[in-house]
Design a protein around this motif. Structure first.
Motif: not given
Length: 323
Positions: A10-19, A21-28, A92-101
């Motif tokens: 589903g669209q979980f990946a789209d949503g967490i990508l947007q989240s 970017n809101m916190i860390f800025g747009e990413q290449e 096991g993707l979560n937002l802290p994981m994404l931001i740390e990456a």
């Protein structure tokens, strides 16, 4: 730079990508790939391959997947098998994981390094209230070296920021990773009197960083006699530019003020999306500039700095039109 594929049902990946970017800025070199109800494994695999083809470096790819064993994982794993010497998968993707990456890409050059590094942050991001529901942890040995252990030296100011939101996601993740503070100090008379806000700020502190709330006068005292901080790295947060000016006049030694956000209220104009000013604010920034303070207008470290003089001029013009 390591490319990142965020993969989900589903669209979980789209949503967490947007989240993120809101916190860390747009990413290449970051793409969300989703498996929708009408699609099959081959559809997902084709979308993942197309995403990877857009990356500037296709030798280093990190997959962040929602669920181990699901179709997104299985299909990325099929792709991974031919590149396992350089690619990596973390489930096991979560937002802290994404931001740390995102933050790790600033200093790490391989997907393997980042994958190993982000696991602990992802685990630490899982918390519960009431706190007594959390499993008991074994006591950790006290640190014997480093600034947090009281090494010699005075307080070092690694970032001083005006942000009406104070300690929020962009501070706890992007800025903390960028400037590496050991203390976050919210400097505000009003917040220091509000036990609820104080508690929320202390609970929002990222792992390994202590958060404090002090009145402006107390911060001035600490700046004049800061030896007991033992070389701590401080990130100061002011709610208003007026509080920052009081601190400067009192002797808090910083020369650059980061401007993050200033909330809109009645009587203020808003020359850009996140900054609102009244005449008192404009005059205050003029006084800060006269005292030699430089302005760094950025929400997150990856943003390009904006010109504060231009922003203030636009705000002044809008106030004059309202008069």
């Amino acid at each position: 730079m390591v490319g990142i594929v965020i993969a989900s049902h589903g669209q979980f990946a789209d949503g967490i990508l947007q989240s993120g970017n809101m916190i860390f800025g747009e990413q290449e070199d970051v793409k969300a790939v989703t498996l929708m109800p009408s699609e099959g494994p081959d559809d997902f695999k084709a979308k993942a391959q197309a995403a990877i083809a857009t990356f500037s470096d296709q030798d280093q790819v990190l997959f962040l997947v929602d669920l181990w064993g699901g179709t997104p994982f299985n299909q990325t794993n099929n792709l991974f098998e031919e590149h396992k010497d350089k690619w990596a998968i973390v489930a096991g993707l979560n937002l802290p994981m994404l931001i740390e990456a995102y933050a790790s890409r600033l200093s790490m050059n391989t997907a393997h390094e980042i994958a190993a590094h982000i696991i602990e942050t992802a685990k630490d991001g899982v918390k519960v209230r009431p706190e007594e529901l959390a499993p008991k942890e074994a006591p950790k040995a006290a640190a014997k070296t480093g600034a947090s252990a009281g090494s010699p030296g005075s307080l070092k100011y690694v970032l001083v920021r005006v942000d009406s939101r104070l300690l929020h996601g962009q501070i706890a993740t992007a800025w903390t990773k960028s400037v590496n503070p050991t203390r976050i100090i919210v400097v505000s008379d009003s917040v220091a009197k509000d036990d609820l806000r104080k508690n929320l700020i202390q609970q929002a502190a990222p792992s390994g960083v202590k958060a404090h709330v002090v009145p402006v006068d107390q911060m001035i005292k600490l700046a004049k006699d800061d030896q007991h901080f033992g070389g701590q790295r401080a990130l100061l947060l002011f709610e208003t530019p007026e509080d920052a000016l009081r601190a400067v006049e009192g002797g808090v030694p910083f020369d650059t003020l980061n401007i993050g956000s200033m909330a809109h209220s009645v009587g203020k104009v808003q020359p850009n999306k996140v900054l609102a000013f009244d005449q008192k604010d404009i005059d205050t920034f003029g006084e800060l500039k006269a005292k030699g303070i430089k302005f760094d207008v950025r929400k997150v470290p990856g943003d390009s700095p904006e010109n504060m003089d231009s922003i203030l001029k636009k705000a002044q013009d809008e106030l004059r039109k309202q008069a």
